[in-house]
Motif scaffolding. Structure first.
Motif, PDB file in Angstrom:
ATOM      1  N   LYS A   1       0.991   2.666  -1.742  1.00 52.42           N
ATOM      2  CA  LYS A   1       2.159   2.270  -2.613  1.00 52.42           C
ATOM      3  C   LYS A   1       1.614   2.574  -4.038  1.00 52.42           C
ATOM      4  O   LYS A   1       2.140   1.821  -4.685  1.00 52.42           O
ATOM      5  CB  LYS A   1       2.701   1.052  -2.342  1.00 52.42           C
ATOM      6  CG  LYS A   1       3.316   0.741  -0.978  1.00 52.42           C
ATOM      7  CD  LYS A   1       3.759  -0.347  -0.757  1.00 52.42           C
ATOM      8  CE  LYS A   1       4.449  -0.861   0.709  1.00 52.42           C
ATOM      9  NZ  LYS A   1       4.897  -1.914   0.902  1.00 52.42           N
TER      10      LYS A   1
ATOM     11  N   ALA B   1       0.200   1.512  -9.430  1.00 51.15           N
ATOM     12  CA  ALA B   1       1.426   1.332  -9.095  1.00 51.15           C
ATOM     13  C   ALA B   1       2.373   2.160  -9.664  1.00 51.15           C
ATOM     14  O   ALA B   1       2.301   2.056 -11.048  1.00 51.15           O
ATOM     15  CB  ALA B   1       1.925  -0.064  -8.862  1.00 51.15           C
TER      16      ALA B   1
ATOM     17  N   TYR C   1       8.747   7.636  -5.001  1.00 52.07           N
ATOM     18  CA  TYR C   1       9.008   6.680  -5.801  1.00 52.07           C
ATOM     19  C   TYR C   1      10.113   6.966  -6.677  1.00 52.07           C
ATOM     20  O   TYR C   1       9.859   6.574  -8.000  1.00 52.07           O
ATOM     21  CB  TYR C   1       7.906   6.053  -6.349  1.00 52.07           C
ATOM     22  CG  TYR C   1       6.719   5.672  -5.300  1.00 52.07           C
ATOM     23  CD1 TYR C   1       6.881   4.573  -4.458  1.00 52.07           C
ATOM     24  CD2 TYR C   1       5.646   6.589  -5.199  1.00 52.07           C
ATOM     25  CE1 TYR C   1       5.727   4.713  -3.581  1.00 52.07           C
ATOM     26  CE2 TYR C   1       4.566   6.395  -4.384  1.00 52.07           C
ATOM     27  CZ  TYR C   1       4.779   5.251  -3.529  1.00 52.07           C
ATOM     28  OH  TYR C   1       3.677   5.026  -2.404  1.00 52.07           O
TER      29      TYR C   1
END
Length: 219
Positions: free
Chosen positions: A120, A144, A161
């Motif tokens: 992630k 992130a 994302y």
């Protein structure tokens, strides 16, 4: 100037460039067969152009950031070929290859390049384009996607994302490529700029660990 360019920071790719123009290329979307496909791809590229490795003026290779196994395959191949053929070897940050195309698209202003770092997270760097030419402002880093600045984002990380990154249409499924890497290297070499060495940019510690001492059996 005849350049062989390699990158295995994500998918495996190779390209031949003559005076900054791509005259042959290879790429695969498979991220698990770098070591198996890269050397045969290079041999085929040279054979298609009727040249040998000794005819090259330089070899350039993406130094990451990227996963350990894939990145090592490209670096080991580039170092071996440069040694065998006695050709100068240079490193280029792999994110710069995406920035090369992104800068031409953006024209001017700041933007991000982000690729998949798994867990992630993304590998990312911040650039400024001036007249279509990208200049590194910050990075590379791993983190992130929610921690990145609110800027136009290029690369597969932006596609993964979309809730966190402002992906640019048409550039959200892009991996680093040897062709763009070679163009970036040619531009810098002809401008008299220094490139990197081939020290890999892993940005993370390896998951592999040396086994500890065996426990003594007790009665």
């Amino acid at each position: 100037m005849l350049i062989l360019s390699l990158d295995t920071s994500a998918a495996a790719s190779a390209a031949l460039l003559l005076d900054g123009v791509v005259i042959g290329r290879f790429a695969t979307e498979d991220t698990r067969t770098h070591a198996e496909v890269l050397a045969p791809a290079v041999a085929a590229l040279l054979a298609d152009q009727g040249i040998s490795g000794a005819d090259l003026d330089a070899i350039v290779v993406g130094v990451g950031p990227g996963p350990f196994t894939g990145l090592r395959a490209g670096l080991a191949t580039a170092r071996t070929l440069a040694y065998v053929w006695d050709v100068p070897l240079h490193g280029v940050m792999s994110l710069d290859s995406i920035a090369e195309d992104a800068g031409a698209h953006a024209g001017s202003g700041e933007f991000l390049v982000a690729t998949d770092a798994r867990r992630k997270e993304v590998y990312w760097a911040r650039y400024r384009a001036d007249g279509g030419v990208p200049e590194l402002v910050a990075g590379p880093q791993v983190g992130a996607p929610t921690s990145l600045p609110a800027l136009p984002a290029y690369g597969k990380g932006a596609g993964l994302y979309p809730e966190a990154l402002a992906g640019v249409e048409g550039f959200t499924d892009v991996h680093p490529s040897a062709a763009a890497l070679g163009r970036a290297a040619y531009r810098r070499l002809t401008a008299g700029l220094e490139l990197l060495d081939t020290t890999p940019l892993y940005l993370r510690e390896s998951d592999a660990r040396v086994p500890g001492p065996r426990k003594r059996a007790t009665a």
